[in-house]
Design a protein around this motif. Structure first.
Motif, mmCIF file in Angstrom:
data_model
loop_
_atom_site.group_PDB
_atom_site.id
_atom_site.type_symbol
_atom_site.label_atom_id
_atom_site.label_comp_id
_atom_site.label_asym_id
_atom_site.label_seq_id
_atom_site.Cartn_x
_atom_site.Cartn_y
_atom_site.Cartn_z
ATOM 1 N N UNK A 1 0.851 -1.191 0.000
ATOM 2 C CA UNK A 1 0.000 0.000 0.000
ATOM 3 C C UNK A 1 0.885 1.239 0.000
ATOM 4 N N UNK A 2 0.701 2.066 -1.004
ATOM 5 C CA UNK A 2 1.471 3.312 -1.079
ATOM 6 C C UNK A 2 0.626 4.513 -0.660
ATOM 7 N N UNK A 3 -0.626 4.532 -1.087
ATOM 8 C CA UNK A 3 -1.513 5.646 -0.747
ATOM 9 C C UNK A 3 -2.743 5.200 0.031
ATOM 10 N N UNK A 4 -3.067 3.920 -0.029
ATOM 11 C CA UNK A 4 -4.277 3.423 0.618
ATOM 12 C C UNK A 4 -5.491 3.455 -0.283
ATOM 13 N N UNK A 5 -5.330 3.929 -1.517
ATOM 14 C CA UNK A 5 -6.489 4.068 -2.399
ATOM 15 C C UNK A 5 -7.073 2.721 -2.814
ATOM 16 N N UNK A 6 -6.211 1.758 -3.098
ATOM 17 C CA UNK A 6 -6.724 0.443 -3.484
ATOM 18 C C UNK A 6 -7.445 -0.216 -2.316
ATOM 19 N N UNK A 7 -6.884 -0.086 -1.126
ATOM 20 C CA UNK A 7 -7.535 -0.651 0.053
ATOM 21 C C UNK A 7 -8.913 -0.021 0.253
ATOM 22 N N UNK A 8 -8.986 1.298 0.104
ATOM 23 C CA UNK A 8 -10.279 1.973 0.267
ATOM 24 C C UNK A 8 -11.250 1.583 -0.845
ATOM 25 N N UNK A 9 -10.731 1.349 -2.043
ATOM 26 C CA UNK A 9 -11.590 0.908 -3.144
ATOM 27 C C UNK A 9 -12.183 -0.465 -2.845
ATOM 28 N N UNK A 10 -11.367 -1.356 -2.301
ATOM 29 C CA UNK A 10 -11.863 -2.681 -1.931
ATOM 30 C C UNK A 10 -12.928 -2.575 -0.839
ATOM 31 N N UNK A 11 -12.687 -1.703 0.124
ATOM 32 C CA UNK A 11 -13.665 -1.502 1.192
ATOM 33 C C UNK A 11 -14.975 -0.956 0.633
ATOM 34 N N UNK A 12 -14.875 -0.072 -0.352
ATOM 35 C CA UNK A 12 -16.082 0.494 -0.961
ATOM 36 C C UNK A 12 -16.859 -0.575 -1.726
ATOM 37 N N UNK A 13 -16.154 -1.462 -2.408
ATOM 38 C CA UNK A 13 -16.832 -2.559 -3.104
ATOM 39 C C UNK A 13 -17.599 -3.434 -2.111
ATOM 40 N N UNK A 14 -16.952 -3.732 -0.985
ATOM 41 C CA UNK A 14 -17.628 -4.530 0.042
ATOM 42 C C UNK A 14 -18.865 -3.801 0.557
ATOM 43 N N UNK A 15 -18.734 -2.501 0.774
ATOM 44 C CA UNK A 15 -19.863 -1.716 1.278
ATOM 45 C C UNK A 15 -21.015 -1.708 0.277
ATOM 46 N N UNK A 16 -20.702 -1.627 -0.999
ATOM 47 C CA UNK A 16 -21.749 -1.611 -2.020
ATOM 48 C C UNK A 16 -22.500 -2.935 -2.077
ATOM 49 N N UNK A 18 -23.142 -4.512 0.664
ATOM 50 C CA UNK A 18 -23.780 -4.651 1.965
ATOM 51 C C UNK A 18 -22.991 -5.528 2.911
ATOM 52 N N UNK A 19 -21.732 -5.820 2.543
ATOM 53 C CA UNK A 19 -20.866 -6.631 3.401
ATOM 54 C C UNK A 19 -20.196 -5.746 4.448
ATOM 55 N N UNK A 20 -19.599 -6.390 5.442
ATOM 56 C CA UNK A 20 -18.937 -5.676 6.533
ATOM 57 C C UNK A 20 -17.458 -6.051 6.541
ATOM 58 N N UNK A 21 -16.594 -5.066 6.428
ATOM 59 C CA UNK A 21 -15.156 -5.329 6.489
ATOM 60 C C UNK A 21 -14.747 -5.430 7.953
#
Length: 230
Positions: free
Chosen positions: A184-199, A201-204
């Motif tokens: 992770x360099x900026x955290x953007x990919x991690x946040x993108x994955x979290x957003x996909x999970x949220x869309x 209705x899953x819980x990270x």
């Protein structure tokens, strides 16, 4: 302790023993001195001729984890260059075994229904995580799977728009998701994955990042474990 749990401890101890020997070049003599177990017995553990008792395995793990913690193994093996981070060690089965043991302890008591990562470099580590938690692996890709609805999220990656897709049947509402990211360099990919999970209705429930750049900020509301920062 249930019998299967005891067996897991025994196998973890042997895996840790073999992995640090292979990855760090630790000798049986050094391991014998650390563990107070004869070299010949350690050799038989490593070859599978015998297993330590559960009590011995627990003591072995405690001493091995203290002497050779997984974050320090990562520190010893990763090579950081001006424009490149060499993480080839993360493709070795010996490291996967260590990583499994580490995750089991770091996220002890956490229920995991799905393991989520982005294609492609994080897949080997995510496979290890999925194996440990006995959870299906979900890989977010840069293209849509045909003939099925996809969750998608677009973000900036290295200054350019990038979109990740996950087929909707793979993530369900209320799934408990563990995210795995190799670097992770900026955290953007991690946040993108979290957003996909949220869309979906899953819980990270958490994330594991093997290597992060100094200044990395996850910016999320779930625990993020970083093994090594450069």
């Amino acid at each position: 302790m249930k019998r299967v749990e005891g067996l897991r401890v025994q196998l973890d101890a042997v895996a840790y023993l073999k992995s640090v020997k292979k990855l760090l070049g630790v000798t049986y003599r050094e391991l014998s001195a650390l563990l107070d177990i004869p070299e010949s017995v350690l050799s038989r553990y490593a070859t599978g001729d015998m297993l330590p008792s559960v009590a011995t395995a627990e003591e072995m793990l405690a001493r091995l984890e203290k002497a050779y913690p997984v974050p320090e193994v990562v520190r010893a093996k990763v090579k950081v260059y001006e424009s490149y981070v060499d993480m080839s060690f993360a493709y070795l089965p010996e490291f996967w075994q260590l990583y499994e043991v580490y995750l089991a302890r770091r996220f002890a008591g956490v229920e995991v229904d799905k393991v989520l990562t982005a294609a492609v470099d994080g897949i080997p580590l995510a496979v290890a995580a999925a194996s440990r938690f006995e959870a299906p692996l979900v890989v977010a890709k840069t293209y849509k799977e045909p003939g099925v609805e996809n969750y998608e999220y677009t973000y900036l990656r290295e200054g350019r728009p990038a979109t990740l897709y996950v087929p909707s049947p793979l993530l369900r509402r209320r799934d408990r998701v563990l995210i795995i990211d190799d670097i992770a360099r900026t955290g953007r990919t991690l946040r993108a994955l979290a957003e996909l999970a949220a869309r979906a209705g899953a819980v990270v429930v958490g994330a594991s990042v093997l290597v992060a750049k100094s200044g990395f900020s996850a910016g999320v509301d779930f625990p993020v474990d970083v093994l090594y920062t450069y």
